[in-house]
Design an enzyme around this catalytic site. Structure first.
Site, PDB file in Angstrom:
ATOM      1  N   SER A  43       0.827  -1.202   0.000  1.00 34.33           N
ATOM      2  CA  SER A  43       0.000   0.000   0.000  1.00 34.33           C
ATOM      3  C   SER A  43       0.868   1.261   0.000  1.00 34.33           C
ATOM      4  O   SER A  43       1.620   1.492  -0.941  1.00 34.33           O
ATOM      5  CB  SER A  43      -0.974  -0.046   1.179  1.00 34.33           C
ATOM      6  N   ASP A  86      -0.027  -4.202  -3.776  1.00 33.67           N
ATOM      7  CA  ASP A  86      -1.152  -3.263  -3.822  1.00 33.67           C
ATOM      8  C   ASP A  86      -0.690  -1.814  -3.612  1.00 33.67           C
ATOM      9  O   ASP A  86      -1.167  -1.118  -2.704  1.00 33.67           O
ATOM     10  CB  ASP A  86      -2.187  -3.630  -2.753  1.00 33.67           C
ATOM     11  N   HIS A 143      -7.902  -5.524   0.103  1.00 29.90           N
ATOM     12  CA  HIS A 143      -6.603  -4.907   0.369  1.00 29.90           C
ATOM     13  C   HIS A 143      -5.861  -5.583   1.525  1.00 29.90           C
ATOM     14  O   HIS A 143      -4.637  -5.767   1.476  1.00 29.90           O
ATOM     15  CB  HIS A 143      -6.833  -3.422   0.682  1.00 29.90           C
TER      16      HIS A 143
END
Length: 415
Positions: A248, A271, A326
């Site tokens: 992330s 991600d 996620h």
């Protein structure tokens, strides 16, 4: 034994029975490699300018010790309160923190706490791992343990830029001084805070690699007093081809660090959230090293995918795991239980254990194809990862792909 410890602490009450159940069953994913993993915390320097990291590494052990000697995933109430501040509205933050404390206080990581490093003279390759927004150095134990079980030494740093759910420094008396999670101020554009933080994060990733170099040379002191002797690391680290990785916000940090620090030879971005570099995303086209981007389909949006498209196609592998969310690339689905996953938004169509196994196999196959394996491991393991990925091709989409429509920052949602 943990069972005996639980009974001593809680007796035979209903609360004790429930707590015992949690202590017995809530664990992060067990790694699949041939080596038993060790784990310790290291702090070099007591101030924000120093580094705090959780080190995952291979050991000589033939099997995992009793669970009473495993690593505790839980880092303390300050971290739970920071997570509450990140994910919950202000009037529920205290309740969220209490529930998280209750749920994860005795959660375990299948690794031997402060066990000795794998003996011998073989050099062990290094990975620096950057956590996501609102996370911490413990949050990606399933990923880091997988790497360590195959011979890597993984430095999972804890960022001090205000993006971790919590962190701490030490004062002159050796007491902890807490650093809280930072929300962007009402009325301010979020990009102002996030672009500032990505700059700090890159410097912290670079500093972590420098600390690994210093640990390899010797002459540094761990400010956290524990049973792990850092002198074991002297001369044992292969720093010729370190890997930068992250999830992330950490994926964004990994890409930016790879762009700025030529010491890193490979990049793994899980991600990646590229909003913090939206005003400089063109720099991605200057990438000179191979990059793997593993995405979850319900996180990536058209805006973020457009930013990712600036990475050179000839050097970048894009793959998405279908039916995932996620948090499938973090530990939280393993620790919240079925109800917690539903309430916390971490429930996925694809089984969370299989999602992590596929994620890790993609990561290991990518590293194997570009760097080979640490010395002492046969190509059998590389073939095993390739076979596992091939078995689950129906769950993968290659190229840029995502089904989400809103994302923090890009669409003015969330923090």
């Amino acid at each position: 034994m943990l069972d005996a410890l639980a009974l001593r602490l809680y007796g035979h009450s209903i609360f004790g029975i429930i707590q015992l159940f949690i202590m017995t069953f809530l664990k992060t994913l067990k790694p699949s490699g041939p080596l038993v993993v060790g784990c310790t915390d290291i702090m070099i320097g007591r101030t924000k300018e120093g580094s705090l990291l959780r080190l995952f590494y291979p050991t000589d052990a033939k099997e995992l010790p009793d669970e009473s000697q495993w690593t505790r995933w839980y880092l303390g109430d300050s971290y739970s309160r920071g997570l509450g501040k990140f994910v919950a509205p202000w009037f529920l933050q205290g309740t969220f923190a209490w529930l998280l404390n209750w749920q994860t206080r005795y959660s375990l990581v299948p690794s031997a706490w402060c066990s000795n490093l794998l003996s011998g003279d073989k050099k062990l390759p290094v990975v620096v791992f950057s956590h996501g927004l609102g996370a911490n150095r413990s949050m990606y134990s399933s990923v880091c343990c997988q790497l360590a079980s195959h011979g890597f030494v993984v430095a999972a740093l804890e960022h001090r830029d205000g993006s971790a759910c919590s962190s701490f420094t030490l004062n002159e008396e050796g007491e902890k001084e807490w650093l809280e999670f930072e929300l962007h101020k009402p009325g301010d554009k979020q990009i102002v805070l996030r672009s500032k933080q990505i700059g700090i994060r890159v410097k912290e990733c670079q500093s972590t690699l420098t600390i690994m170099e210093r640990l390899n040379s010797g002459g540094v002191e761990n400010e956290l007093k524990n049973a792990f002797d850092i002198r074991q690391l002297i001369g044992r680290l292969d720093l010729s081809r370190p890997i930068i990785a992250g999830h992330s916000f950490g994926g964004c940090a990994a890409i930016n660090t790879q762009l700025q620090d030529k010491r890193f030879k490979l990049c793994v971005a899980l991600d990646p959230w590229l909003f913090p570099m939206k005003d400089s995303v063109e720099l991605c086209s200057k990438m000179e090293k191979h990059v793997l981007c593993v995405s979850t389909d319900t996180f990536q949006t058209p805006e973020n995918l457009e930013a990712m498209s600036h990475l050179p196609s000839q050097l970048t592998s894009f793959v998405t795991i279908k039916g995932t969310v996620h948090q499938n690339q973090a530990d939280t689905p393993f620790l919240l239980g079925t109800a917690g996953r539903l309430i916390g938004g971490t429930n996925s169509k694809l089984d969370h254990s299989l999602a992590m196994e596929i994620n890790n196999a993609l990561m290991m196959a990518f590293i194997h194809s570009h760097h080979g394996l640490p010395k002492g491991l046969s190509d059998e393991y590389g073939e095993r990862w390739d076979a596992f990925v091939a078995e689950h091709q129906s769950k993968l989409v290659y190229g840029l792909y995502g089904t989400a429509r809103k994302m923090i920052g890009w669409n003015k949602t969330g923090l």
